[in-house]
Scaffold this motif. Sequence first.
Motif, mmCIF file in Angstrom:
data_model
loop_
_atom_site.group_PDB
_atom_site.id
_atom_site.type_symbol
_atom_site.label_atom_id
_atom_site.label_comp_id
_atom_site.label_asym_id
_atom_site.label_seq_id
_atom_site.Cartn_x
_atom_site.Cartn_y
_atom_site.Cartn_z
ATOM 1 N N TYR A 36 -0.972 4.787 9.622
ATOM 2 C CA TYR A 36 -0.386 5.034 8.294
ATOM 3 C C TYR A 36 0.755 6.057 8.383
ATOM 4 O O TYR A 36 1.786 5.908 7.721
ATOM 5 C CB TYR A 36 -1.440 5.554 7.311
ATOM 6 N N ARG B 90 0.868 -1.179 0.000
ATOM 7 C CA ARG B 90 0.000 0.000 0.000
ATOM 8 C C ARG B 90 0.903 1.227 0.000
ATOM 9 O O ARG B 90 1.476 1.577 1.029
ATOM 10 C CB ARG B 90 -0.908 -0.040 1.238
ATOM 11 N N TYR C 25 -4.384 3.612 -2.913
ATOM 12 C CA TYR C 25 -5.606 2.867 -3.252
ATOM 13 C C TYR C 25 -6.861 3.712 -3.088
ATOM 14 O O TYR C 25 -7.882 3.437 -3.711
ATOM 15 C CB TYR C 25 -5.720 1.555 -2.455
ATOM 16 N N TYR C 26 -6.782 4.782 -2.241
ATOM 17 C CA TYR C 26 -7.963 5.649 -2.112
ATOM 18 C C TYR C 26 -8.289 6.358 -3.412
ATOM 19 O O TYR C 26 -9.439 6.754 -3.630
ATOM 20 C CB TYR C 26 -7.774 6.675 -0.990
ATOM 21 N N ASN D 181 -2.855 7.319 0.996
ATOM 22 C CA ASN D 181 -2.563 6.024 0.364
ATOM 23 C C ASN D 181 -3.110 6.015 -1.064
ATOM 24 O O ASN D 181 -4.189 6.546 -1.330
ATOM 25 C CB ASN D 181 -3.181 4.885 1.177
HETATM 26 FE FE LIG Z 1 -7.116 2.563 4.463
#
Ligand SMILES: [Fe+2]
Length: 343
Positions: free
Chosen positions: A164, A124, A220-221, A218
């Motif tokens: 994160y 990620r 993937y968002y 991140n």
């Molecule tokens: Fe997340």
Amino acid sequence: MERSMRTLLGCVLAATLSLPSMAQEEVNLYSYRQQSLLQPLIDAFTAESGIAVNVVHAEKGIAQKIQAAGANNPADLVLTVDIGRLDDVRSADLLAPVNSEVIDSVVPAHLRHPDNLWFALTTRARVIYTHKDRVAEGELNSIADLADPKWKGRICTRSGKHVYNIGLIASIIAEDGEAAAQTWLEGVKDNLARKPQGNDRAQAKAIFEGQCDIAIGNRYYMGKMHYNAQSPEQKDWADNIRVVYLDQNIGGRGQHINISGAGLLKTAKNPENAVALLEFLLSEQAQALYASANFEEPVRAGIKTDPYIETLGDFKADRLNLQAIADNREAAAKLVDVVGFDL
Ligand SMILES: [Fe+2]
């Protein structure tokens, strides 16, 4: 009927009657992952193997729950996002090493514990979101650049204490040491447009609304926003953003990544089924599902990415072992307090 025959028949009958419970192979897992992501993977595994998967979804404190249950702990496997949560279970001495040729050949060394106590299923990337027009391409290239005073009042982020960001700060400590990391964090704090708040998508929204021009989030968002049918306004947030991959220059450390991963519990009662599930999660089929359903980066090489994610370009990832990040998490959390990052 002869006596011996009757006895034999009785034995066969008894064996047949007890067959269903003996044949019900299963594996039990504790998971931090969302049901919507996990279910298709589990269904495909059960269809292929005949092994039933029982999932207990956990929010936090998995290590404590497992410790409290002791030998009665029903779980075989732990599945988490973020190395921090995985390392909580490892440092409580609850994980057993996994010996699997599949895992060894699919998961690169820096994405595995040195003794195979945990390993990544996906990575990620924690990238930089910049406004497409308000920040020129190539103007921001390195994680160090975020502390440059020229960005004063232009950066947004969620809390420094979120796992994160702890992972990101810990990676800087691992690379440059605590003193340098503190100077960097103070510089980033001085550049914040507002007090750290919200989740990663809230930072994309803040860029869209003009509150800031740069955010940490991140990757993937971007996919989750782009394809969001329930909240189509999120597509506009994503469309405004240029994703910047950090430290891509030759000799540079590469883009910081975190992982989703897994570990086999020492107390596992179905260790073979657990390893079968882990190997399945690393298969081409499962890795493609991770990439298309949650937009994470597969650890298996050669898996096709989602077409939208592909438009965001490719990157060179940091090859620092994730255990080094885990080892510096406490120091990272302390730094967040020392510089008053969230205040
Ligand atoms: Fe997340």
